[in-house]
Design an enzyme around this catalytic site. Structure first.
Site, short mmCIF file in Angstrom:
data_model
loop_
_atom_site.label_atom_id
_atom_site.label_comp_id
_atom_site.label_asym_id
_atom_site.label_seq_id
_atom_site.Cartn_x
_atom_site.Cartn_y
_atom_site.Cartn_z
N SER A 146 40.03 51.44 25.88
CA SER A 146 38.83 50.81 25.34
C SER A 146 37.61 51.60 25.79
O SER A 146 37.60 52.16 26.90
CB SER A 146 38.71 49.37 25.83
OG SER A 146 37.43 48.82 25.54
N TYR A 160 38.84 42.60 31.91
CA TYR A 160 39.46 43.32 30.81
C TYR A 160 39.21 44.82 30.94
O TYR A 160 40.14 45.64 30.81
CB TYR A 160 38.91 42.82 29.48
CG TYR A 160 39.26 43.69 28.30
CD1 TYR A 160 40.54 43.71 27.77
CD2 TYR A 160 38.30 44.52 27.73
CE1 TYR A 160 40.86 44.52 26.69
CE2 TYR A 160 38.60 45.34 26.66
CZ TYR A 160 39.88 45.34 26.14
OH TYR A 160 40.20 46.15 25.08
#
Length: 255
Positions: A146, A160
């Site tokens: 990400s 996350y």
């Protein structure tokens, strides 16, 4: 499927391929001629939709179900894969499955933190570790990271982002371990992608959509195929000299 056939004769396993980015990757690899194992955790119907879409276009695929983040998940997934693939071995492993959001730092329960790391970090680690005897020399491992692993644009998603940072370290070090076998290992980092997962947030209003589009230098919201094309490149022989890399697939969101 009508593609360039850069992956003809190859077999791929894409985790979390029932929808979203994972589905886009599975379809794209099949377009290039790969036989694709479409992994799903709980949504069998969606996985079979992915398989049906691939087969309708002339590709080959099969669904493999196994919840990740639970004890014995890697061994169970590989047992199912071996049974359904006919012991074909593997050329391409795409670690895409993951929990895509987390509670803010101040509100993070311990159980949620543990689940995030179990699915996003522990599962890929053990899938690779237990799958090495199936992965052919010269194979490909592609981890879906990400953009948040490299920027604090959404610091509320700290847990996350931490999992994706750990996944990137896994990519880097694994590339050194597997290099002697000609196996490349790379991370692909999406930015904001229009999927059913992100839709409640980015499609909530015209303003929300425009805000999401403005994050990227290219001025639009990303699509699953934007990421899938990068993965297909890394899976091909054209990317044979790229390993240990972190490819920014955010549309210029990190500039």
């Amino acid at each position: 499927m009508s593609g360039r056939g850069t992956l003809d004769g190859k077999t791929a396993l894409v985790t979390g391929a029932s929808r979203g980015i994972g589905r886009g990757i599975a379809v794209r690899l099949a377009e290039e001629g790969a036989r694709v194992a479409v992994h799903y955790g709980t949504n069998e119907a969606a996985a079979r939709e992915t398989v049906a879409a691939i087969e309708a276009a002339g590709g080959t695929a099969f669904a493999v179900g196994q919840e990740l983040g639970v004890p014995g998940d890697a061994a169970a997934l590989w047992a199912a894969y071996d049974r359904l693939s006919g012991g074909a071995g593997l050329d391409i492993l795409v670690n895409n499955a993951g929990i895509g959001i987390s509670s803010p730092f101040e509100q993070m329960p311990e159980a949620e933190y543990d689940a995030l790391f179990a699915v996003n970090v522990k599962a890929p680690f053990h899938l690779v570790r237990e799958g090495l005897d199936r992965l052919h020399d010269g194979g490909r491992i592609i981890n879906v990271s990400s953009g948040l692993a490299r920027t604090a644009v959404e610091p509320t998603l700290i847990a996350y982002a931490m999992t994706k940072g750990a996944l990137d370290v896994f990519t880097r070090d694994l590339s050194k371990l597997l290099g002697p076998r000609g196996i490349t290992v790379n991370s692909v980092a999406p930015g904001i992608i229009d999927t059913d997962h992100t839709a409640p947030r980015i499609r909530a209003s015209d303003e929300a959509w425009q805000q999401a589009a403005s994050v990227a230098a290219l001025g639009r919201v990303g699509r699953p195929d934007d990421v899938a094309d990068v993965v297909a490149f890394l899976a091909s022989d054209a990317a044979r000299w790229i390993t240990g890399g972190w490819l920014d697939a955010t549309g210029g969101s990190l500039l």
